[in-house]
Design an enzyme around this catalytic site. Sequence first.
Site, PDB file in Angstrom:
ATOM      1  N   LYS A 196       0.858  -1.182   0.000  1.00 56.96           N
ATOM      2  CA  LYS A 196       0.000   0.000   0.000  1.00 56.96           C
ATOM      3  C   LYS A 196       0.896   1.234   0.000  1.00 56.96           C
ATOM      4  O   LYS A 196       1.662   1.458   0.936  1.00 56.96           O
ATOM      5  CB  LYS A 196      -0.918   0.010   1.216  1.00 56.96           C
ATOM      6  CG  LYS A 196      -1.857   1.221   1.263  1.00 56.96           C
ATOM      7  CD  LYS A 196      -2.755   1.172   2.484  1.00 56.96           C
ATOM      8  CE  LYS A 196      -3.691   2.364   2.538  1.00 56.96           C
ATOM      9  NZ  LYS A 196      -4.557   2.330   3.730  1.00 56.96           N
ATOM     10  N   LYS A 249      -2.167  -1.477  -3.722  1.00 61.55           N
ATOM     11  CA  LYS A 249      -3.023  -0.296  -3.712  1.00 61.55           C
ATOM     12  C   LYS A 249      -2.145   0.936  -3.844  1.00 61.55           C
ATOM     13  O   LYS A 249      -1.162   1.052  -3.098  1.00 61.55           O
ATOM     14  CB  LYS A 249      -3.810  -0.255  -2.398  1.00 61.55           C
ATOM     15  CG  LYS A 249      -4.761   0.919  -2.259  1.00 61.55           C
ATOM     16  CD  LYS A 249      -5.489   0.882  -0.911  1.00 61.55           C
ATOM     17  CE  LYS A 249      -6.447   2.060  -0.806  1.00 61.55           C
ATOM     18  NZ  LYS A 249      -7.137   2.093   0.499  1.00 61.55           N
TER      19      LYS A 249
END
Length: 324
Positions: A196, A249
């Site tokens: 992320k 992400k």
Amino acid sequence: MYPLRRNRRLRTNEVIRSLVRETIVSPNDFIVPMFVVEGKNVKDEIASMPNYYRYSLDLLEKEVKELWKLGLRSVLLFVKVDDKLKDNAGTEAINPEGLMQRAVKTVKNAVPEMLVMTDVALDPYSSFGHDGIVAEGKILNDDSTAILAEMALSHAKAGADIIAPSDMMDGRIFEMRTLLEDEGFYDTGIMSYSAKYASAFYGPFRDALDSAPGFGDKKTYQMDPANRDEAIKETLMDIDEGADIVMIKPGLCYLDIVRDIKNVVNVPVAVYQVSGEYSMIKAASEKGWLNHDEVMMEQLTAIKRAGANMIASYFAKDAVKLIS
């Protein structure tokens, strides 16, 4: 060689193009992010995410039933917590009667077969808007993983099928897996946000949950967008600690990371097509600069082509209607 080999022969019409198509997006590919708020009969459009909403529990039930009818089988729940319930330790996160816990039960009661995933992070519950406990301006790692593990257990007890830790604290997967095993939740899955990045694409999401950091940024725990090899290291560590699914992400700007990770792991790979990616397409299409549906499907196809087994996307409903 040319002219014995003419590549255009297999592009002659839509039938043959469909027959040889390498990547196909289907309803089974999608995880639907859902934002939940307190109240009754609340369907509150998020200003920076056109045509996306926060739902109260009664309307969440109706929306989940609609998703199921469309062929969407997985949801990822996020909650918007009242400011008066926020503190530095994220105490409300482990309230068995908290909004997330009630949301899980609402979905399971409405559609028992729906796969329910839950966000595990402290920022919606934190008075500082950070994903961990704060002390003297620093985000504490080990103190944070302890409360995050309790949060994951609370979600499992409420009926969540998969918990999805998005905090990026070191070692949190091992702590969660250990606690879940100790408490008998052997079948509860973990979808780890393994890579992320500290991205500028999260702005509309933070509007949706009122979860922007109250000071500084999240760069001491989310990954540097300039780093590639680090993503593999982070992901392999999460798998070793017990992650069942790993996530990258954001999506579009990180497709090289998706392919890198897909090449080295033996677990399913998820990609989160984030709020900024959604809102850019919506804004450009409203201006008439882009064809909404064509760009949407091109991006989703690119994410799957890069190696995603599943995609968390705010476009899920739009896409499955178009596919159907």
